[in-house]
Design a protein around this motif. Sequence first.
Motif: not given
Length: 401
Positions: A304-307, A290-296
Amino acid sequence: MHPLFTLEGRKDPHPIYKRLRAEEPAVQILEPYRKVPFWLLTRYTDCSDMLRDPRFGKDFTKLPPEERNRLRMSGEFEVLGKHMLSADPPDHSRLRSLVAKAFTPQIVEGLRGRISTIAENLVSDAVARDASGMDLVSQFSYPLPVTVIAELLGVPASDQDDFRRWTTTLFTPADTDEQLAHLRATGFEFFQYFMALIERRRAEPRDDLVSGLVAAEEGGDRLSTQELVGMLFLLLVAGHETTVNLITNGMLALMDHPEERERLVADPSLLESAVEEMLRYCGPVETTTYRFALEDVEIGGVTIRKNELVLASLLSADRDESRFPDADRFDVGRKPNKHIAFGYGIHFCLGAPLARLEAVIAVETLLRRLPRMKLAVPRGDLEPSSMLLLLHAKKRLPVQF
């Protein structure tokens, strides 16, 4: 439940990915075990773009506490996860530089003779045990890389069965409180094992990777004890689990395509090319972690929205028809072959040269020593090793000699 998480989807996800690339190249899916939604990217360009985009992070300590709790990022899992694969720059750069010294081309090439000896001995042992056949996974594909990484790390070969049990448990979905408790207990066993090993090497250093990591320093930095445990966990799991699947999937592809197998036997100079095609066509890792978005972030036609979590399907990207001509054809001489089976960007697999060397030696040894090897069960009876998306693997691969 999304079709990818069904038994048929785990056995053969390629038809599902083909449809997704055409119709929903970026799709949000609910992970059925932790009930966590994530975005799945399936096209080559979207996957490679995301993997090198600094707006996607891997350091889950940056997530809000409630999100980390949903992902069960606590306790032993948090300790075992303190490694370069779950770090962002500048921590990632520091951790990677401390480990990279162990995987230089010269060091990897120096292992060639030992890997060949292990491969030859495994075939001899299997034939001596049963002249008619074996389970390729448990008797060859698994013990080869785990012996190599265990020797490189400096851990006893007698502990291999524990490694297999631990990693099998950690890659098994936990649906119930009882299964989750077992998962946590396994993580704690792993943690205790490495803590004891680190203390032994601090007291009595040896010529092995654990001792090297304990002593390693780069720009005045050393690995903390937590980082050491996490790094050893990563090196042991990544250092054998993926290569197990590369060898197994690759040999299965050769048995599925006898004309390509004959072509390779007739021209051994194609060995390295054949391994690259195995990585592309039936790679050992299905998705990234998994990665996650640090911003939109806009990617693949969606925002892909933040987090929000995101995965790239390496397996799907490497069958993308827009990138690879005749992508569903297995071609041991394919050129060019710029697959992303080892990832892309700053998290590109550090052990790729070792995995490639092990696979080349394994395939050459098996084709030479067991030239009439074939499947001992119907193709459809082969079971996936896990119901998780991470690995593209078979539980067993029974073969006849």
